[in-house]
Write a protein that holds these residues in place. Structure first.
Motif, PDB file in Angstrom:
ATOM      1  N   SER A   4      42.995   9.440 -31.970  1.00  0.00           N
ATOM      2  CA  SER A   4      42.822   8.575 -30.805  1.00  0.00           C
ATOM      3  C   SER A   4      43.279   9.281 -29.538  1.00  0.00           C
ATOM      4  O   SER A   4      43.948  10.297 -29.577  1.00  0.00           O
ATOM      5  N   THR A   5      42.900   8.696 -28.418  1.00  0.00           N
ATOM      6  CA  THR A   5      43.312   9.229 -27.122  1.00  0.00           C
ATOM      7  C   THR A   5      43.451   8.059 -26.161  1.00  0.00           C
ATOM      8  O   THR A   5      42.923   6.976 -26.402  1.00  0.00           O
ATOM      9  N   GLU A  26      30.686  18.711 -32.603  1.00  0.00           N
ATOM     10  CA  GLU A  26      31.860  18.983 -33.443  1.00  0.00           C
ATOM     11  C   GLU A  26      33.053  18.138 -33.019  1.00  0.00           C
ATOM     12  O   GLU A  26      33.750  17.562 -33.852  1.00  0.00           O
ATOM     13  N   LEU A  27      33.293  18.050 -31.713  1.00  0.00           N
ATOM     14  CA  LEU A  27      34.418  17.256 -31.211  1.00  0.00           C
ATOM     15  C   LEU A  27      34.231  15.779 -31.512  1.00  0.00           C
ATOM     16  O   LEU A  27      35.199  15.069 -31.817  1.00  0.00           O
ATOM     17  N   ALA A  28      32.984  15.316 -31.450  1.00  0.00           N
ATOM     18  CA  ALA A  28      32.690  13.901 -31.706  1.00  0.00           C
ATOM     19  C   ALA A  28      32.989  13.503 -33.148  1.00  0.00           C
ATOM     20  O   ALA A  28      33.105  12.313 -33.455  1.00  0.00           O
ATOM     21  N   GLN A  29      33.127  14.486 -34.024  1.00  0.00           N
ATOM     22  CA  GLN A  29      33.481  14.197 -35.418  1.00  0.00           C
ATOM     23  C   GLN A  29      34.987  14.010 -35.587  1.00  0.00           C
ATOM     24  O   GLN A  29      35.446  13.550 -36.630  1.00  0.00           O
ATOM     25  N   HIS A  30      35.761  14.358 -34.566  1.00  0.00           N
ATOM     26  CA  HIS A  30      37.221  14.222 -34.634  1.00  0.00           C
ATOM     27  C   HIS A  30      37.738  13.034 -33.835  1.00  0.00           C
ATOM     28  O   HIS A  30      38.882  12.636 -33.983  1.00  0.00           O
ATOM     29  N   PHE A  31      36.924  12.502 -32.964  1.00  0.00           N
ATOM     30  CA  PHE A  31      37.305  11.371 -32.129  1.00  0.00           C
ATOM     31  C   PHE A  31      36.264  10.270 -32.280  1.00  0.00           C
ATOM     32  O   PHE A  31      35.123  10.528 -32.629  1.00  0.00           O
ATOM     33  N   LYS A 297      40.114  23.003 -33.283  1.00  0.00           N
ATOM     34  CA  LYS A 297      41.542  22.679 -33.458  1.00  0.00           C
ATOM     35  C   LYS A 297      42.284  22.764 -32.124  1.00  0.00           C
ATOM     36  O   LYS A 297      43.045  21.871 -31.740  1.00  0.00           O
ATOM     37  N   LYS A 298      42.037  23.857 -31.415  1.00  0.00           N
ATOM     38  CA  LYS A 298      42.677  24.069 -30.121  1.00  0.00           C
ATOM     39  C   LYS A 298      42.250  22.992 -29.116  1.00  0.00           C
ATOM     40  O   LYS A 298      43.061  22.486 -28.334  1.00  0.00           O
ATOM     41  N   ALA A 299      40.961  22.636 -29.156  1.00  0.00           N
ATOM     42  CA  ALA A 299      40.430  21.625 -28.233  1.00  0.00           C
ATOM     43  C   ALA A 299      41.048  20.257 -28.508  1.00  0.00           C
ATOM     44  O   ALA A 299      41.444  19.546 -27.571  1.00  0.00           O
ATOM     45  N   VAL A 300      41.154  19.885 -29.790  1.00  0.00           N
ATOM     46  CA  VAL A 300      41.738  18.582 -30.156  1.00  0.00           C
ATOM     47  C   VAL A 300      43.195  18.514 -29.697  1.00  0.00           C
ATOM     48  O   VAL A 300      43.641  17.505 -29.132  1.00  0.00           O
ATOM     49  N   GLU A 301      43.942  19.591 -29.906  1.00  0.00           N
ATOM     50  CA  GLU A 301      45.349  19.628 -29.464  1.00  0.00           C
ATOM     51  C   GLU A 301      45.443  19.476 -27.949  1.00  0.00           C
ATOM     52  O   GLU A 301      46.307  18.759 -27.436  1.00  0.00           O
ATOM     53  N   PHE A 302      44.549  20.149 -27.234  1.00  0.00           N
ATOM     54  CA  PHE A 302      44.533  20.086 -25.771  1.00  0.00           C
ATOM     55  C   PHE A 302      44.241  18.661 -25.298  1.00  0.00           C
ATOM     56  O   PHE A 302      44.893  18.150 -24.381  1.00  0.00           O
ATOM     57  N   ILE A 303      43.272  18.010 -25.926  1.00  0.00           N
ATOM     58  CA  ILE A 303      42.894  16.649 -25.531  1.00  0.00           C
ATOM     59  C   ILE A 303      44.038  15.674 -25.783  1.00  0.00           C
ATOM     60  O   ILE A 303      44.303  14.770 -24.990  1.00  0.00           O
ATOM     61  N   ASP A 305      47.304  16.336 -25.934  1.00  0.00           N
ATOM     62  CA  ASP A 305      48.558  16.676 -25.302  1.00  0.00           C
ATOM     63  C   ASP A 305      48.700  15.908 -23.984  1.00  0.00           C
ATOM     64  O   ASP A 305      48.036  16.218 -22.997  1.00  0.00           O
ATOM     65  N   ASN A 306      49.567  14.903 -23.975  1.00  0.00           N
ATOM     66  CA  ASN A 306      49.702  14.041 -22.790  1.00  0.00           C
ATOM     67  C   ASN A 306      50.268  14.778 -21.588  1.00  0.00           C
ATOM     68  O   ASN A 306      50.141  14.330 -20.457  1.00  0.00           O
ATOM     69  N   SER A 307      50.919  15.905 -21.798  1.00  0.00           N
ATOM     70  CA  SER A 307      51.508  16.635 -20.664  1.00  0.00           C
ATOM     71  C   SER A 307      50.439  17.283 -19.813  1.00  0.00           C
ATOM     72  O   SER A 307      50.705  17.740 -18.701  1.00  0.00           O
ATOM     73  N   LYS A 308      49.186  17.353 -20.330  1.00  0.00           N
ATOM     74  CA  LYS A 308      48.129  18.054 -19.598  1.00  0.00           C
ATOM     75  C   LYS A 308      47.219  17.095 -18.835  1.00  0.00           C
ATOM     76  O   LYS A 308      46.216  17.489 -18.297  1.00  0.00           O
ATOM     77  N   THR A 309      47.540  15.800 -18.822  1.00  0.00           N
ATOM     78  CA  THR A 309      46.720  14.866 -18.040  1.00  0.00           C
ATOM     79  C   THR A 309      47.184  14.849 -16.600  1.00  0.00           C
ATOM     80  O   THR A 309      48.313  15.187 -16.311  1.00  0.00           O
TER      81      THR A 309
END
Length: 309
Positions: A4-5, A26-31, A297-303, A305-309
């Motif tokens: 979730s996000t 690919e990302l749409a399969q994780h969210f 994997k890197k993209a999901v972690e980036f999305i 990570d609340n510190s990057k909003t």
């Protein structure tokens, strides 16, 4: 696994042929995600092969919103896009989805993030006037005319970018004010946090992909697609749809103005020029996760990570 996000909007950007569509899927399969196209060519119906539009099976399985929303003879402005994209983003949040805005049209992304100026609407008379001027004088000469009235806009707009050159002149003609004056008072179009992922393969790899993709389009019936478009009496090569890279060159070939090898060469060169223009814009983006290759994997972690909003 669906992760979730919060109410964050994801911009998934990249130059043409960088692999954005596959990465978005690919990302749409994780969210729980809603895919929203940010592409000024994919909006058009009946323009599938030359725009590298995802095929029908892909769109059925992974719907991309704001694809196939216009006939090629219809006008569609950045203002129209902002209204449509905002509605899609709100729908995504209503359904607890992550809006993934995927594409390469910088003007659309900019309009969403930074807002639009209060510019005068084009009229059929003004469009006709500046299309005729473009035919008579050419883009480079019109760019010189623009430099005399709006030096700032002329520095920003490439002399070959006939669409933006004529629009800047049209704005001055309709309002008596320059584009630069009117663009001074902009507000962001959306008030949600934005995260940006940029897919940026090496330039040489992009060039190879562009050539291979265009040759594949030719094998898959691109010329038949353009022949079908040419049967529409409402279309001509000054319309934004037919100005799309590849289509204009194929149109000229079918008119007998250039031979087939020249058409192929010019279409590939025009696409590479588009790629260069997009890359220049993307290289100026700040606070983005930049990848030369997709890394889910890197993209999901980036999305997440609340510190990057």
């Amino acid at each position: 696994m669906m992760v979730s996000t919060d109410k964050t909007v994801l911009f998934l950007m990249g130059p043409t042929a960088s692999g954005k569509t596959d990465f978005a899927i690919e990302l749409a399969q994780h969210f729980s995600a809603r895919l929203i196209s940010v592409d000024s060519a994919l909006i058009y119906k009946d323009m599938d092969i030359g725009t590298a539009k995802p095929d029908a099976n892909t769109l059925k399985k992974y719907p991309h919103h704001l694809i196939n929303i216009c006939k090629p003879e219809q006008s569609y402005s950045a203002h129209d896009f902002v209204l449509d994209a905002k509605a899609q983003i709100e729908t995504a949040f209503d359904h607890h989805q992550l809006p993934i805005l995927v594409g390469g049209t910088s003007f659309y992304f900019n309009a969403l993030e930074h807002g639009l100026s209060n510019l005068p609407e084009s009229t059929s008379a003004s469009r006709q006037k500046f299309n005729q001027l473009l035919q008579d004088k050419g883009s480079a000469k019109l760019h010189q005319d623009l430099a005399k009235i709006d030096e700032k806009a002329a520095l920003r707009i490439h002399p070959n970018d006939s669409q933006r050159v004529t629009r800047a002149l049209e704005v001055f003609d309709l309002s008596g004010k320059t584009l630069s004056e009117l663009q001074g008072n902009k507000k962001p179009s959306i008030n949600y946090p934005i995260k940006k992922i940029i897919l940026m393969p090496e330039r040489s790899e992009l060039h190879q992909r562009i050539e291979a993709r265009f040759l594949s389009m030719m094998d898959n019936g691109f010329l038949d697609e353009v022949k079908h478009l040419k049967q529409n009496p409402n279309l001509n090569e000054d319309l934004p749809s037919i100005r799309c890279v590849g289509y204009r060159q194929a149109w000229q070939y079918l008119n007998g103005e250039i031979d087939k090898p020249s058409m192929i060469e010019r279409a590939i060169i025009a696409t590479r020029q588009l790629c260069k223009h997009q890359s220049t814009w993307l290289n100026a983006e700040k606070d983005a996760l930049i990848m030369t290759k997709p890394d889910v994997k890197k993209a999901v972690e980036f999305i997440q990570d609340n510190s990057k909003t």
